[in-house]
Motif scaffolding. Structure first.
Motif, PDB file in Angstrom:
ATOM      1  N   UNK A  76      -1.681  14.673  13.747  1.00 16.69           N
ATOM      2  CA  UNK A  76      -2.219  13.608  14.603  1.00 16.69           C
ATOM      3  C   UNK A  76      -2.493  14.137  16.011  1.00 16.69           C
ATOM      4  N   UNK A  77      -3.539  13.602  16.629  1.00 15.67           N
ATOM      5  CA  UNK A  77      -3.890  13.977  18.005  1.00 15.67           C
ATOM      6  C   UNK A  77      -3.115  13.060  18.943  1.00 15.67           C
ATOM      7  N   UNK A 114       0.842  -1.188   0.000  1.00 15.15           N
ATOM      8  CA  UNK A 114       0.000   0.000   0.000  1.00 15.15           C
ATOM      9  C   UNK A 114       0.877   1.237   0.000  1.00 15.15           C
ATOM     10  N   UNK A 115       0.262   2.345  -0.336  1.00 21.81           N
ATOM     11  CA  UNK A 115       0.981   3.614  -0.382  1.00 21.81           C
ATOM     12  C   UNK A 115       0.116   4.693   0.238  1.00 21.81           C
ATOM     13  N   UNK A 116       0.559   5.304   1.336  1.00 21.53           N
ATOM     14  CA  UNK A 116      -0.201   6.444   1.866  1.00 21.53           C
ATOM     15  C   UNK A 116      -0.197   7.575   0.832  1.00 21.53           C
ATOM     16  N   UNK A 137      -6.375   9.106  17.313  1.00 20.50           N
ATOM     17  CA  UNK A 137      -5.229   9.780  16.690  1.00 20.50           C
ATOM     18  C   UNK A 137      -5.676  10.862  15.711  1.00 20.50           C
ATOM     19  N   UNK A 161      -7.723   4.627  15.770  1.00 22.60           N
ATOM     20  CA  UNK A 161      -7.535   5.615  14.694  1.00 22.60           C
ATOM     21  C   UNK A 161      -8.249   6.910  15.058  1.00 22.60           C
ATOM     22  N   UNK A 180      -3.167  10.223   8.366  1.00 20.77           N
ATOM     23  CA  UNK A 180      -3.431  11.514   9.006  1.00 20.77           C
ATOM     24  C   UNK A 180      -2.479  12.533   8.372  1.00 20.77           C
ATOM     25  N   UNK A 224       0.634  12.536   3.783  1.00 20.35           N
ATOM     26  CA  UNK A 224       0.005  11.801   4.876  1.00 20.35           C
ATOM     27  C   UNK A 224       1.040  11.011   5.679  1.00 20.35           C
ATOM     28  N   UNK A 225       0.834  10.971   6.996  1.00 22.79           N
ATOM     29  CA  UNK A 225       1.543  10.011   7.827  1.00 22.79           C
ATOM     30  C   UNK A 225       0.658   8.779   7.977  1.00 22.79           C
ATOM     31  N   UNK A 226       1.320   7.646   8.181  1.00 20.76           N
ATOM     32  CA  UNK A 226       0.581   6.407   8.393  1.00 20.76           C
ATOM     33  C   UNK A 226       0.469   6.169   9.894  1.00 20.76           C
ATOM     34  N   UNK A 227      -0.752   5.957  10.379  1.00 26.64           N
ATOM     35  CA  UNK A 227      -0.977   5.590  11.783  1.00 26.64           C
ATOM     36  C   UNK A 227      -1.195   4.089  11.838  1.00 26.64           C
ATOM     37  N   UNK A 228      -0.511   3.407  12.768  1.00 25.95           N
ATOM     38  CA  UNK A 228      -0.567   1.942  12.833  1.00 25.95           C
ATOM     39  C   UNK A 228      -0.788   1.501  14.267  1.00 25.95           C
ATOM     40  N   UNK A 285      -4.382   0.308   9.911  1.00 26.41           N
ATOM     41  CA  UNK A 285      -3.515   1.339   9.347  1.00 26.41           C
ATOM     42  C   UNK A 285      -4.395   2.465   8.838  1.00 26.41           C
TER      43      UNK A 285
END
Lengths: 310, 310
Positions: free
Chosen positions: B139-140, B30-32, B75, B72, B134, B36-40, B131
């Motif tokens: 991100x929060x 996959x590609x964000x 965040x 998610x 954000x 975007x940042x990826x949240x995991x 995943x």
């Protein structure tokens, strides 16, 4: 007894490194580098099924991560980040320290950061998610095999399965307990191999996934399949066949590549210090596997291990 | 009995959608999106611990994903992809069909694609990795609370815990079995809230994580904490306090925001159809929580649920 949060802090909360945010929030944050696809995989390992009750925690830490690193190797991806969800029957600090030691020693060698996870109390279970990077479009897929490709196997097969019936053979036990994921090989096969998979369930079964996804068949010479030297002394051809063809947990790579790539692949042997053996070829024919004995006669296939079929 | 591979194909192999590669290879790809940042995040749920033996499989499918979607939400991330590792005592097709139905119904509402996983045989255990995306830097985090922030709670607290002692109260059972992750709220709080967490272990304990990470304290008026209407009839103030302050599994958001954001936050109530209640403020003081009763007197804190401490 330490709380869940104290356990996380003490054993698993390492500096985040390249991740934007690591352990300790509701999620980790990370960014793949430009031009990279993210490869993501998850494995669930249970005591009594994937590893023996009372297994050495240091080896278990190694192996649980190795299994996941092997998935990255099979994609040609470079592992970057991992998450560890673990159920523990008790918060045994000696066990945890040893598990963490095995885990982080292998993680450090592969520059893989622990960025998150979950701990709970329950029968020992380990679920690891691994995230890696691969240049866009260069991942090694199960679906990429083409008729005419050479079929290759790294290292040797059957050792891990042999350890189950012959725990006195140290070399076999090492294969079972401390597999070395072929990460560097997977990376070097990008742009070289057409397809790849790692041997987790057994050569025949795992090759079968490649053939099914690629819509191809394969012709394999059994005598060429690389195998543990221990089989020579044992002189038990039925056991040998079961281990080499159907034994899981070897975490070697099975890959196919155009014959024009032979010299590049052979050059990887000294470069990486890993044996690479040409064992046959991809041929036309939906999922057809022709396995030939030393005299060129077809062999009867043994069935691989399936977690629900057995 | 179906094999592991047949199970995967039949119930869990859906088209990949926005992922470059979904279920069926050694890893998903996959590609964000740009910027975007990826949240995991990952969660491990065990039968008998996180859900009752014999739990309804459709609700379990919903809840196991809801717990992860809630991470998610906490965040401020938009969920995109999920992986499901599951251990099953048997390949019961009716159970699997119902579990998949609950899972995919919630996944579809949140446009979350199943891209991979693992199935094995064993005591029922579910490990989901989620995943999300954000916008970079938005991100929060638990660490973002600042003295002077208002402290807010979404929806209502205590209902899920109430269901454990009062299974005859339908509204409470729905809170326990079918929580609604506050994904849309989390997304709308980007750029508005300074910190957020979801209530999985109990209000006091989860707020404590925010205070510890932020190096702040909080002042909370107990009477303002939003709670299930069922408590009014029960007239059991000790139970009510335990559920509202210490009950887990509500999956509401606790967040802090500058007081200048009050009108923007209040405008979210009709927009999202979710109650948002101001319950106190972030104050100076390392992890100090002043919980005040209706007369403004300090209350004795109940301890939240900790998976190893109890």
């Amino acid at each position: 007894m330490p709380t869940e949060f104290e356990i996380i802090r003490k054993y698993f909360d390492r500096p985040a490194g390249s991740a934007r945010l690591g352990v300790g929030d509701d999620a980790a944050l990370l960014v793949p580098r430009a031009g990279m696809e993210l490869a993501a995989s998850t494995d669930l390992l249970l005591e009594g099924r994937h590893f023996a009750r009372g297994a050495d925690p240091r080896r278990l830490g190694h192996k649980s991560l190795a299994v996941n690193l092997s998935d990255m190797a099979a994609m040609g991806a470079t592992p970057r980040w991992a998450m560890l969800a673990i159920a523990l029957p008790e918060a045994n600090e000696g066990w945890l320290a040893a598990f963490a030691e095995g885990w982080f020693a292998l993680a450090a060698r592969h520059r893989t950061e622990l960025i998150g996870g979950d701990t709970t109390r329950g029968p020992l279970a380990i679920c690891i998610t691994i995230l890696g990077e691969v240049p866009a479009g260069q991942a090694l897929l199960r679906s990429g095999a083409r008729p005419g490709d050479d079929l290759w196997v790294s290292g040797e097969l059957g050792g891990a399965a042999l350890a189950l019936s012959h725990p006195e053979i140290d070399a076999a036990v090492r294969r079972l307990d401390a597999p070395e994921p072929r990460v560097a090989l997977g990376e070097r096969l990008r742009g070289v191999a057409n397809s790849a998979i790692d041997v987790s369930d057994g050569f025949v079964q795992d090759l079968g996934h490649v053939l099914a996804r690629s819509g191809c068949g394969a012709r394999v010479e059994y005598s060429k399949l690389p195998r543990s030297a221990a089989f020579e002394q044992l002189r038990d051809p039925a056991l040998e066949r079961r281990c080499v063809l159907g034994g899981g947990d070897d975490y070697e790579l099975v890959f196919s590549a155009p014959s024009a790539e032979r010299s590049r692949i052979e050059a990887l042997v000294p470069a990486l210090g890993v044996a690479l053996t040409r064992v046959g070829a991809i041929v036309a024919g939906e999922s057809r596997l022709d396995l030939l004995d030393a005299a060129g006669r077809p062999m009867v296939l043994e069935r691989g291990f399936d977690h629900f079929a057995t």
